[in-house]
Design an enzyme around this catalytic site. Structure first.
Site, mmCIF file in Angstrom:
data_model
loop_
_atom_site.group_PDB
_atom_site.id
_atom_site.type_symbol
_atom_site.label_atom_id
_atom_site.label_comp_id
_atom_site.label_asym_id
_atom_site.label_seq_id
_atom_site.Cartn_x
_atom_site.Cartn_y
_atom_site.Cartn_z
ATOM 1 C CB SER A 78 58.697 18.058 29.408
ATOM 2 O OG SER A 78 59.408 17.809 30.608
ATOM 3 C CD GLU A 109 60.540 23.008 26.385
ATOM 4 O OE1 GLU A 109 61.643 23.254 27.533
ATOM 5 O OE2 GLU A 109 60.483 22.010 26.659
ATOM 6 C CG HIS A 113 61.315 22.571 31.173
ATOM 7 N ND1 HIS A 113 60.755 22.205 30.785
ATOM 8 C CD2 HIS A 113 61.160 21.525 31.717
ATOM 9 C CE1 HIS A 113 61.184 20.970 29.825
ATOM 10 N NE2 HIS A 113 61.392 20.248 30.711
#
Length: 304
Positions: free
Chosen positions: A106, A200, A270
């Protein structure tokens, strides 16, 4: 068992109970967890002041404990504020001997890209303390693939990918799409040629995913790769206005523009179910009718 050293360079850990559960889960498994005080720090929306969060990173250069896993507490936002003041040279020098196994994803992608760009430092894009180890139940797939990556000098991930038959070989790199976009034109964006780019994201509408992918395309980054792998895009839900436009539409459009393979379907991102990928390692990607394989090597591992 292993030693975990926690760092919190990004957002405040609002789920304190999950962080404590993650620590308990790791200690119950026989691991040692250090630097736990970082989970309680707060300054506005961040996990402490800039000075505190920067010290989490710069102090790693002075960390002498062997066989250490450095685990990010959570993502959110905050790493971008620190990039200009990180002592990259010291961190790169530290990783030349008994390298720390640095893991997160992230917002942490910014740090990982910076380390790769500044000194070819390999880090692991994988689970974090709160979202994964501190989940109500630790996903067995995620746990298995975490230790698979950290304990094996060569390992293979298999899945049923969508995309053309292909074989590609190169440096594996990438992470969170939005964070990569934020680094374009900066010293912290890796300049990888002929690599395998894996991406992602979370809570981005399909058209925003497409716009970011097109920015990488127009910047010349996508065409310079050997292949692109797309992981999960959690929360990318179309609405009525989209009239059928969805992530599959995005993939089809990109494939119509690219001359390199784009493979989808990897459990990476995630979601609770996610693989762990050593960013900067060597990878061989094969995709056939029988399935997809990604064989990875050249990354640091735990000394057993």
């Amino acid at each position: 068992m292993s030693l975990f050293h926690l760092i919190a360079p990004s957002g405040y850990c609002i789920k304190q109970h999950a962080a404590l559960r993650g620590i308990q889960r790791l200690t119950d498994a026989g691991h040692q967890v250090n630097n736990v005080e970082v989970i309680a720090r707060r300054c506005e929306r961040f996990a402490g002041t800039e000075t505190e969060r920067l010290e989490d990173l710069n102090s790693l250069a002075r960390l002498t404990t062997p066989n250490t896993i450095v685990l990010a507490v959570r993502g959110g936002y905050g790493a971008s504020r620190l990039l200009a003041d990180i002592d990259w040279q010291a961190l790169v020098a530290r990783q030349q001997y008994d390298p720390l196994l640095i893991c997160g994803h992230s917002d942490f992608t910014a740090i990982q890209c910076g380390l790769l760009a500044q000194g070819n430092v390999i880090t692991f894009s994988g689970p974090m303390l709160v979202a994964n180890f501190g989940a109500d139940e630790l996903n067995t797939f995620t746990e298995h693939h975490f230790w698979l990556a950290l304990r094996n000098e060569t390992f293979t991930i298999e899945w049923q990918g969508e995309g053309p038959t292909c074989r590609a070989e190169g440096t594996l790199w990438g992470g969170n799409l939005a964070m990569l976009i934020s680094l374009i034109g900066t010293p912290w964006m890796p300049k990888i040629e002929n690599g395998i780019l894996v991406l992602e994201d979370i809570n981005e509408h399909p058209f925003r995913v497409e716009r970011m992918l097109l920015q990488l395309y127009h910047a010349g980054i996508l065409p310079r790769q050997k292949a692109i792998i797309l992981g999960s895009f959690s929360g990318s839900t179309p609405n009525d206005y989209d009239a059928g436009y969805n992530l599959e539409s995005v993939y089809a459009f990109l494939r119509s523009r690219l001359s390199i393979p784009l493979i989808t379907g990897l459990d990476f991102g995630h979601e609770q179910r996610t693989v762990t990928l050593p960013l900067g390692a060597h990878a061989i990607l094969t995709n056939t009718r029988e399935g997809t394989q990604l064989t990875i090597s050249g990354h640091p591992v735990l000394k057993m």
